[in-house]
Design an enzyme around this catalytic site. Structure first.
Site, short mmCIF file in Angstrom:
data_model
loop_
_atom_site.label_atom_id
_atom_site.label_comp_id
_atom_site.label_asym_id
_atom_site.label_seq_id
_atom_site.Cartn_x
_atom_site.Cartn_y
_atom_site.Cartn_z
N ASP A 140 5.63 4.83 5.33
CA ASP A 140 5.63 5.53 6.61
C ASP A 140 6.64 4.93 7.58
O ASP A 140 7.34 5.64 8.30
CB ASP A 140 4.22 5.52 7.23
CG ASP A 140 3.26 6.39 6.43
OD1 ASP A 140 3.72 7.10 5.51
OD2 ASP A 140 2.05 6.36 6.71
N GLY A 181 0.81 -1.21 0.00
CA GLY A 181 0.00 0.00 0.00
C GLY A 181 0.84 1.25 0.00
O GLY A 181 2.07 1.20 0.13
N SER A 182 0.15 2.37 -0.10
CA SER A 182 0.87 3.64 -0.23
C SER A 182 1.29 4.18 1.13
O SER A 182 1.96 5.20 1.20
CB SER A 182 -0.02 4.67 -0.92
OG SER A 182 -1.09 5.02 -0.07
N CYS A 183 0.89 3.51 2.22
CA CYS A 183 1.17 4.09 3.54
C CYS A 183 2.13 3.29 4.41
O CYS A 183 3.20 3.77 4.75
CB CYS A 183 -0.13 4.31 4.30
SG CYS A 183 -1.10 5.64 3.58
N LEU A 184 1.75 2.05 4.76
CA LEU A 184 2.55 1.33 5.76
C LEU A 184 4.03 1.24 5.39
O LEU A 184 4.89 1.65 6.18
CB LEU A 184 1.98 -0.06 6.05
CG LEU A 184 0.65 -0.15 6.79
CD1 LEU A 184 0.43 -1.57 7.32
CD2 LEU A 184 0.55 0.82 7.93
#
Ligand code: NAD
Length: 445
Positions: free
Chosen positions: A283, A277-280
């Site tokens: 980040d 995904g684009s976050c985990l």
């Protein structure tokens, strides 16, 4: 209230549509003209359940989309920044953010009413105060805290459940440089009753977001590492182990009437083929890099990323039990998006799995209920065959690798019934009943 939102991606468009639905007047802004045209014609630029209905209801009424950032800021009282903050291998790339902040500052130059600029993009602690605020002040020639406010309001939505998450938030973080910034932000969120409200400074607001995602990533890698050990020990199935873990009173408290509560966080404690995904991933990597700068090595999170990056290897190992070489082996991949109910393929585990199989000259055909177009962009049409249904993708294959936890894939055992010979099934999400498939292999089994 009148709100402009800079960056009309997953976060910006969901924020815009939901705030409009709650009665605010919203202008969504993006540099991508095609995206803006689509939105103005009520066509979604990406797949997100429930968003189309909100767009249909609000577009042209309380929601408009434009490429004119300057005018949008001038015409509104609050501006959200929701541009991308990708990780460039060393740190988060602030190019889009700095660009947006500069243009917002320039637009603020001509304003003589109070304006609040709120960062919603995920940024490392200190960015709002030390990067965005000075840019706004320089570009506008005005003083933050006097002429305009600066806030930080991290977003916690999950793609695939984004509308529900935004409409019924569990918490709303009101970061701000001063009380006035936080107060204006709180007014905006009045229609979202019931959520826990946390008032804090910008740096803490930024840290809350990273801490939340770091925990989720850690739980997944924890489960995967233990799953890999279960597999190595033989005779231990991680699914049963996790069931035992989930039954702990800490994870599923028993009510006085004997019922149990299963908190959603338990969903992060299952073994699988890794998170994406684009976050985990980005980040956690950004936090590790930021920790290094602060001379605080993030050893645990470093391991979380390493476990995750190695996890596709588990799929290859399971396949190797049946095929000493992958050359010419026809393999069906079920699921391309990084999670169900989205077409987002950013950092999807499907990418390293397919790339690895292609590198070993396997022949890949793949199916995802909604991510076909995205997959064509990622792989190009020639490298893999993109199919339109489960029945089509499993035709004439020797192996099937299940990568994304789409509900539709639960029907695989039924579809396999008529096939002879039976393909090997690698369950990368442990979502199928192992006894329902003739040649079953699963992560952590
Ligand atoms: P995205 O890539 O889908 O959208 C970003 C948009 O910003 C793009 O449409 C791009 O064209 C636009 N843009 C870039 N520069 C611009 C400028 N100067 N002016 C106007 N528009 C500009 O990104 P996203 O997934 O929506 O994520 C945005 C931020 O929110 C990131 O920081 C991300 O980490 C964070 N976030 C994302 C999610 C998620 O699930 N996607 C959840 C929480 C937080």
């Amino acid at each position: 209230m009148k709100v402009s939102i800079i960056g009309t991606g997953y976060v910006g468009l969901v924020t815009g549509a939901c705030l409009a639905d709650k009665g605010h007047q919203i202008i969504c802004v993006d540099v991508d003209e095609e995206k803006i045209n689509k939105i103005n014609h009520t066509a979604l630029p990406f797949y997100e359940p429930g968003l189309g209905e909100l767009l249909n209801k609000n577009i042209g009424v309380r929601l408009t989309a434009t490429t004119d950032l300057h005018q949008s800021v001038v015409e509104t009282d609050i501006t959200f920044i929701t541009v991308g903050t990708p990780f460039n291998g060393k740190e988060i790339d602030l190019t889009y953010l700095k660009d947006a902040a500069t243009q917002i500052g320039q637009a603020l130059k001509g304003k003589n009413t109070y304006h609040l600029v709120v960062l919603k993009s995920t940024v490392v602690p200190g960015t709002t105060d030390e990067v965005v605020r000075p840019i706004l002040e320089t570009a506008s020639g005005r003083k933050a805290g006097v002429d305009f406010g600066v806030g930080m309001n991290p977003e916690f939505l999950t793609e695939g459940e984004a509308v529900q998450d935004f409409m019924f938030p569990d918490r709303i973080i009101f970061g701000g440089i001063d009380d006035q910034s936080r107060h204006v932000l709180e007014e905006l969120y009045i229609p979202f009753a019931g959520a826990e409200r946390i008032r804090t400074n910008n740096k803490t607001a930024e840290m809350i977001k990273y801490t939340s995602n770091a925990l989720l990533a850690t739980m997944i890698s924890f489960s995967n590492e233990l799953g890999n050990l279960c597999a190595a020990l033989r005779g231990v199935d991680v699914v049963d182990v996790m069931r035992g873990l989930h039954s702990s009173k800490y994870l599923s408290p028993v009510l006085t009437n004997g019922d149990r509560i299963t908190p959603p966080i338990a969903a992060f404690l299952w073994a699988g083929c890794g998170f994406g995904g684009s976050c985990l991933p980005k980040d956690v990597k950004a936090l590790i890099a930021h920790g290094e700068k602060a001379r605080m090595p993030m050893r645990l999170l470093d391991a979380v990323i390493r476990v995750n990056e190695d996890q596709p290897q588990q799929v290859f190992s399971l396949l190797k039990r049946h095929f000493p070489s992958f050359k010419g082996i026809r393999i069906a991949v079920l699921g391309l998006a990084f999670r169900p109910d989205t077409d987002d393929m950013r950092e999807s585990p499907a990418i390293p799995i397919i790339t690895g199989l292609l590198a070993h000259e396997a022949e890949i055909q793949a199916y995802d209920p909604v991510a076909k177009q995205e997959a064509a962009k990622v792989f190009g049409d020639s490298k893999i065959t993109l199919c339109d249904s489960m029945a089509e993708v499993i035709r004439d294959v020797q192996a099937i690798v299940l990568v994304t936890r789409w509900e539709e894939f639960r029907s695989l055992p039924k579809l396999l019934e008529d096939l002879d010979p039976q393909p090997v099934v690698i369950d990368g999400r442990r979502m199928l009943d192992k006894s329902s498939i003739a040649k079953y292999e699963g992560i952590g089994l």
